[in-house]
Design a protein around this motif. Structure first.
Motif, mmCIF file in Angstrom:
data_model
loop_
_atom_site.group_PDB
_atom_site.id
_atom_site.type_symbol
_atom_site.label_atom_id
_atom_site.label_comp_id
_atom_site.label_asym_id
_atom_site.label_seq_id
_atom_site.Cartn_x
_atom_site.Cartn_y
_atom_site.Cartn_z
ATOM 1 N N GLU A 4 0.822 -1.214 0.000
ATOM 2 C CA GLU A 4 0.000 0.000 0.000
ATOM 3 C C GLU A 4 0.857 1.266 0.000
ATOM 4 O OE1 GLU A 4 -3.356 0.209 2.694
ATOM 5 O OE2 GLU A 4 -3.593 -1.979 2.585
ATOM 6 N N GLN A 5 1.977 1.241 0.702
ATOM 7 C CA GLN A 5 2.855 2.413 0.740
ATOM 8 C C GLN A 5 3.402 2.736 -0.644
ATOM 9 O OE1 GLN A 5 3.249 4.596 3.228
ATOM 10 N NE2 GLN A 5 4.373 5.806 1.736
ATOM 11 N N GLN A 6 3.742 1.699 -1.397
ATOM 12 C CA GLN A 6 4.238 1.890 -2.758
ATOM 13 C C GLN A 6 3.160 2.564 -3.621
ATOM 14 O OE1 GLN A 6 5.265 -1.784 -4.709
ATOM 15 N NE2 GLN A 6 6.363 -0.750 -6.346
ATOM 16 N N LEU A 7 1.924 2.119 -3.491
ATOM 17 C CA LEU A 7 0.828 2.731 -4.244
ATOM 18 C C LEU A 7 0.575 4.168 -3.806
ATOM 19 C CD1 LEU A 7 -1.662 -0.251 -4.411
ATOM 20 C CD2 LEU A 7 -0.488 0.824 -6.340
ATOM 21 N N GLU A 15 -7.527 8.079 -2.544
ATOM 22 C CA GLU A 15 -8.030 7.893 -1.178
ATOM 23 C C GLU A 15 -7.669 6.496 -0.684
ATOM 24 O OE1 GLU A 15 -12.160 8.914 -0.951
ATOM 25 O OE2 GLU A 15 -11.805 10.909 -1.779
ATOM 26 N N GLN A 16 -7.521 6.357 0.625
ATOM 27 C CA GLN A 16 -7.038 5.120 1.231
ATOM 28 C C GLN A 16 -7.873 3.883 0.876
ATOM 29 O OE1 GLN A 16 -4.046 5.048 2.492
ATOM 30 N NE2 GLN A 16 -4.215 2.844 2.724
ATOM 31 N N VAL A 19 -6.675 2.768 -2.487
ATOM 32 C CA VAL A 19 -5.313 2.223 -2.382
ATOM 33 C C VAL A 19 -5.360 0.803 -1.833
ATOM 34 C CG1 VAL A 19 -3.093 2.460 -1.180
ATOM 35 C CG2 VAL A 19 -4.191 4.475 -2.186
ATOM 36 N N LYS A 20 -6.161 0.588 -0.823
ATOM 37 C CA LYS A 20 -6.283 -0.746 -0.216
ATOM 38 C C LYS A 20 -6.828 -1.758 -1.221
ATOM 39 C CE LYS A 20 -8.538 -3.136 3.580
ATOM 40 N NZ LYS A 20 -7.649 -3.679 4.522
ATOM 41 N N GLN A 21 -7.858 -1.364 -1.959
ATOM 42 C CA GLN A 21 -8.443 -2.259 -2.957
ATOM 43 C C GLN A 21 -7.445 -2.560 -4.079
ATOM 44 O OE1 GLN A 21 -11.959 -0.717 -4.889
ATOM 45 N NE2 GLN A 21 -12.692 -2.772 -5.336
ATOM 46 N N MET A 22 -6.724 -1.548 -4.508
ATOM 47 C CA MET A 22 -5.713 -1.762 -5.547
ATOM 48 C C MET A 22 -4.610 -2.685 -5.046
ATOM 49 S SD MET A 22 -5.333 2.002 -7.279
ATOM 50 C CE MET A 22 -3.967 1.516 -8.332
ATOM 51 N N ALA A 23 -4.178 -2.499 -3.819
ATOM 52 C CA ALA A 23 -3.112 -3.327 -3.247
ATOM 53 C C ALA A 23 -3.513 -4.797 -3.222
ATOM 54 C CB ALA A 23 -2.749 -2.846 -1.846
ATOM 55 N N GLU A 24 -4.779 -5.059 -2.990
ATOM 56 C CA GLU A 24 -5.266 -6.437 -2.921
ATOM 57 C C GLU A 24 -5.357 -7.089 -4.303
ATOM 58 O OE1 GLU A 24 -8.988 -6.014 -0.912
ATOM 59 O OE2 GLU A 24 -8.049 -5.687 1.038
ATOM 60 N N LYS A 25 -5.643 -6.307 -5.337
ATOM 61 C CA LYS A 25 -5.937 -6.895 -6.648
ATOM 62 C C LYS A 25 -4.911 -6.596 -7.737
ATOM 63 C CE LYS A 25 -10.791 -6.915 -5.687
ATOM 64 N NZ LYS A 25 -12.056 -7.145 -6.249
ATOM 65 N N ALA A 26 -4.109 -5.581 -7.554
ATOM 66 C CA ALA A 26 -3.207 -5.141 -8.623
ATOM 67 C C ALA A 26 -1.962 -6.007 -8.712
ATOM 68 C CB ALA A 26 -2.803 -3.688 -8.395
ATOM 69 N N GLU A 27 -1.343 -5.944 -9.868
ATOM 70 C CA GLU A 27 -0.046 -6.566 -10.051
ATOM 71 C C GLU A 27 0.838 -5.589 -10.815
ATOM 72 O OE1 GLU A 27 0.099 -9.251 -13.934
ATOM 73 O OE2 GLU A 27 -1.486 -9.915 -12.577
ATOM 74 N N ILE A 28 2.113 -5.608 -10.495
ATOM 75 C CA ILE A 28 3.071 -4.755 -11.195
ATOM 76 C C ILE A 28 3.753 -5.618 -12.246
ATOM 77 C CG2 ILE A 28 5.225 -3.473 -10.993
ATOM 78 C CD1 ILE A 28 4.328 -2.551 -8.271
#
Length: 81
Positions: A4-7, A15-16, A19-28
């Motif tokens: 989450e910090q990276q995002l 908004e947090q 960010v939390k939802q992206m952290a759970e589902k995203a891939e780099i």
């Protein structure tokens, strides 16, 4: 899962909860130079966010010929060539 910090560093205005939802589902992913991200008519099943590099946008005509429309230089925010 992405940190989450990276995002938050990449997207400080998000908004947090987002960010939390992206952290759970995203891939780099690192995309090699010249690889297509999307093709004309392609179904989009996810969102692609490009954080560095150059993005070239091409336009296809009715016959399928493509021409360069613009280039986004992500090293220089808000800069199009």
């Amino acid at each position: 899962m992405i940190d989450e910090q990276q995002l938050t560093t990449l997207f400080p205005s998000f908004e947090q909860p987002l960010v939390k939802q992206m952290a759970e589902k995203a891939e780099i992913r690192e995309i090699p130079s010249g690889e297509l991200l999307l093709k004309t008519g392609q179904n989009i099943r996810s969102t692609t966010i490009v954080t560095k590099g150059l993005v070239k946008i091409f336009r296809e005509d009715e016959e399928g010929a493509s021409s360069l429309c613009t280039i986004w230089d992500l090293a220089r925010p808000a800069h199009c060539r």
